[in-house]
Design a protein around this motif. Structure first.
Motif, mmCIF file in Angstrom:
data_model
loop_
_atom_site.group_PDB
_atom_site.id
_atom_site.type_symbol
_atom_site.label_atom_id
_atom_site.label_comp_id
_atom_site.label_asym_id
_atom_site.label_seq_id
_atom_site.Cartn_x
_atom_site.Cartn_y
_atom_site.Cartn_z
ATOM 1 N N ILE A 34 36.572 41.590 51.818
ATOM 2 C CA ILE A 34 36.502 41.864 50.395
ATOM 3 C C ILE A 34 35.137 41.893 50.020
ATOM 4 C CG2 ILE A 34 37.232 41.069 48.055
ATOM 5 C CD1 ILE A 34 40.080 40.135 49.684
ATOM 6 N N ALA A 35 34.411 41.004 50.447
ATOM 7 C CA ALA A 35 32.769 41.160 50.043
ATOM 8 C C ALA A 35 32.340 42.386 50.285
ATOM 9 C CB ALA A 35 32.034 39.730 50.729
ATOM 10 N N GLU A 36 32.519 42.683 51.665
ATOM 11 C CA GLU A 36 31.932 44.063 52.150
ATOM 12 C C GLU A 36 32.488 45.179 51.297
ATOM 13 O OE1 GLU A 36 32.879 43.804 56.168
ATOM 14 O OE2 GLU A 36 31.653 42.190 56.726
ATOM 15 N N ALA A 37 33.857 45.182 51.107
ATOM 16 C CA ALA A 37 34.207 46.077 50.173
ATOM 17 C C ALA A 37 33.657 46.252 48.901
ATOM 18 C CB ALA A 37 35.781 45.764 49.872
ATOM 19 N N GLY A 38 32.963 45.211 48.268
ATOM 20 C CA GLY A 38 32.120 45.414 47.187
ATOM 21 C C GLY A 38 32.494 44.595 46.095
ATOM 22 N N ALA A 39 33.154 43.461 46.183
ATOM 23 C CA ALA A 39 33.633 42.537 45.310
ATOM 24 C C ALA A 39 32.029 41.750 44.610
ATOM 25 C CB ALA A 39 34.269 41.111 45.888
ATOM 26 N N LYS A 40 32.250 41.408 43.498
ATOM 27 C CA LYS A 40 30.924 40.695 42.707
ATOM 28 C C LYS A 40 31.528 39.099 42.837
ATOM 29 C CE LYS A 40 30.227 44.517 39.337
ATOM 30 N NZ LYS A 40 30.163 44.650 38.002
ATOM 31 N N ALA A 41 32.567 38.709 43.297
ATOM 32 C CA ALA A 41 32.733 37.569 43.377
ATOM 33 C C ALA A 41 34.000 37.235 44.253
ATOM 34 C CB ALA A 41 33.075 36.705 41.938
ATOM 35 N N ILE A 42 34.324 36.007 44.579
ATOM 36 C CA ILE A 42 35.497 35.498 45.588
ATOM 37 C C ILE A 42 36.390 34.577 44.883
ATOM 38 C CG2 ILE A 42 36.296 34.594 47.713
ATOM 39 C CD1 ILE A 42 34.858 37.522 47.990
ATOM 40 N N ALA A 43 37.653 34.804 45.098
ATOM 41 C CA ALA A 43 38.500 33.945 44.358
ATOM 42 C C ALA A 43 39.794 33.811 45.492
ATOM 43 C CB ALA A 43 39.059 34.546 43.013
ATOM 44 N N THR A 44 40.151 32.734 45.462
ATOM 45 C CA THR A 44 41.380 32.295 46.267
ATOM 46 C C THR A 44 42.918 32.394 45.464
ATOM 47 O OG1 THR A 44 41.518 30.074 45.996
ATOM 48 C CG2 THR A 44 39.963 30.831 47.694
ATOM 49 N N GLY A 45 43.812 32.445 46.168
ATOM 50 C CA GLY A 45 45.032 32.375 45.343
ATOM 51 C C GLY A 45 45.819 31.193 46.110
ATOM 52 N N SER A 46 46.436 30.180 45.504
ATOM 53 C CA SER A 46 46.997 29.042 46.169
ATOM 54 C C SER A 46 48.284 29.489 47.018
ATOM 55 C CB SER A 46 47.400 27.995 45.232
ATOM 56 O OG SER A 46 48.505 28.803 44.358
ATOM 57 N N ALA A 47 49.004 30.423 46.642
ATOM 58 C CA ALA A 47 50.264 30.765 47.527
ATOM 59 C C ALA A 47 49.821 31.464 48.776
ATOM 60 C CB ALA A 47 50.989 31.861 46.635
ATOM 61 N N SER A 48 48.679 32.199 48.629
ATOM 62 C CA SER A 48 48.217 32.858 50.076
ATOM 63 C C SER A 48 47.651 31.933 50.758
ATOM 64 C CB SER A 48 47.264 33.976 49.407
ATOM 65 O OG SER A 48 47.780 35.054 48.724
ATOM 66 N N VAL A 49 46.834 31.013 50.564
ATOM 67 C CA VAL A 49 46.000 30.100 51.162
ATOM 68 C C VAL A 49 47.150 29.096 51.882
ATOM 69 C CG1 VAL A 49 44.541 28.052 51.183
ATOM 70 C CG2 VAL A 49 43.768 29.895 49.848
ATOM 71 N N ALA A 50 48.337 28.538 50.938
ATOM 72 C CA ALA A 50 49.102 28.088 51.561
ATOM 73 C C ALA A 50 49.912 28.819 52.672
ATOM 74 C CB ALA A 50 50.200 27.729 50.695
ATOM 75 N N ALA A 51 50.193 29.931 52.586
ATOM 76 C CA ALA A 51 51.039 30.722 53.499
ATOM 77 C C ALA A 51 50.185 30.876 54.638
ATOM 78 C CB ALA A 51 51.447 31.980 52.922
ATOM 79 N N ALA A 52 49.085 31.391 54.560
ATOM 80 C CA ALA A 52 48.426 31.454 55.898
ATOM 81 C C ALA A 52 48.317 30.197 56.655
ATOM 82 C CB ALA A 52 46.873 31.821 55.342
#
Length: 254
Positions: A34-52
Motif C-alpha cells: 500500500i505504501a508503494e501504491a502511493g499512500a501518505k500514511a499507514i493504518a491497521t484495522g483490528s478485524a483484519s489484523v486479527a483475521a490474518a
C-alpha cells in the motif's frame, strides 16, 4: 525522523474537505504494497489484523501478538503508522495508560480508541470514556500522538435504526472526547452524507468515516467536510477473495 515528528505530520494530513485516505493494512507485506501504491500514511484495522492471525475481532488476538504485528508493520515503511487498538485491552485508566505506552514504544504515531465495551454490551458512559481517553493521552507524555476517538453509536445501532436520532448524542460525545484529549472523531457505519455533514459542521475535530465500497466516489464525503477516510476490513476481504479465487482456479487445473 522521530516518532513524534511523524505523528505531527500525520495529524497535519487531516484536512476537512481534503481528507487523508487510509487503505487499511494487516501485516508488513500489505503495508509495503500500500505504501508503494502511493499512500501518505499507514493504518491497521483490528478485524483484519486479527483475521490474518487466525483470531476473531474484539481483542481476541493476544495483546503481545497485536503489538508484535504492529512493530512489524511500522518497520516495513517510513510512513506514519496508526494502529487500531480497539478498547486498549483494558478497562481501568491505569491499565490503559500502561498498554498504550507499550504501543507507543512500537513507533506508532496514533491509535483508534473505541467507546464500545469490548466483550460486553453497549457503550461506556461518556464520563467513563472521557477518563479512558485521558489515560490514552497520559501515555504519550506530552508528545504528539494522534488519538482517533471512535464512537460505536451507529455501528451498534445497525442499519435498521434511524441514524438521525443518534447524531446529537454523537456530537455531544465528540465535544467531551475533544476536551479529554482526542485529536479526531471516528463514526464507523454512518453512511448518510447529510448526517455526516451535520457532524462535520458541528464537531471541532477532524471527522473520520469508514468506506467499505472500494469503488465508491469519495467526492460527496469531501464536500461534506470529512478529514479522514478509512476502509476498515474491506482491503483484507478483497485480498482474501482474490487468493481464494486464485487457489480454486489452481486446484481446478491440477
Amino acid at each position: 525522523m522521530t516518532r513524534a515528528e511523524k505523528a505531527a505530520i500525520f495529524l497535519s494530513l487531516h484536512v476537512a474537505g481534503s481528507p487523508v485516505v487510509l487503505y487499511n493494512v494487516w501485516d508488513a507485506g500489505s503495508a509495503k504494497a500500500i505504501a508503494e501504491a502511493g499512500a501518505k500514511a499507514i493504518a491497521t484495522g483490528s478485524a483484519s489484523v486479527a483475521a490474518a492471525q487466525g483470531f476473531e475481532d474484539g481483542q481476541n488476538i493476544p495483546m503481545d501478538v497485536a503489538l508484535s504485528t504492529a512493530m512489524q508493520i511500522i518497520s516495513a515503511t517510513d510512513l506514519p503508522t496508526t494502529i487500531d487498538f480497539e478498547g486498549g485491552y483494558a478497562t481501568s485508566p491505569a491499565e490503559i495508560t500502561a498498554n498504550v505506552a507499550r504501543l507507543i514504544e512500537t513507533g506508532a504515531v496514533g491509535l483508534n480508541f473505541e467507546d464500545r465495551i469490548v466483550g460486553g454490551t453497549g457503550l461506556y458512559d461518556v464520563d467513563t470514556q472521557v477518563d479512558r481517553i485521558k489515560a490514552v493521552r497520559a501515555a504519550a507524555k506530552n508528545q504528539p500522538f494522534v488519538i482517533n476517538a471512535r464512537t460505536d453509536l451507529f455501528l451498534q445501532a445497525g442499519e435498521d435504526t434511524d441514524h438521525a436520532t443518534l447524531v446529537d448524542e454523537a456530537i455531544a460525545r465528540a465535544a467531551r472526547y475533544k476536551e479529554a484529549g482526542a485529536d479526531c472523531f471516528f463514526v464507523p457505519l454512518l453512511s448518510d452524507t447529510g448526517l455526516i455533514r451535520r457532524i462535520c459542521d458541528a464537531v471541532a475535530l477532524p471527522v473520520n468515516v469508514m468506506v467499505l465500497d472500494q469503488d465508491a466516489d469519495l467526492q460527496p464525503l469531501r464536500e461534506a467536510g470529512v478529514a479522514r477516510i478509512s476502509y476498515g476490513p474491506a482491503p483484507y476481504m478483497a485480498a482474501y477473495r482474490a487468493i481464494t479465487d486464485s487457489a480454486r482456479n489452481v486446484f481446478k487445473l491440477s
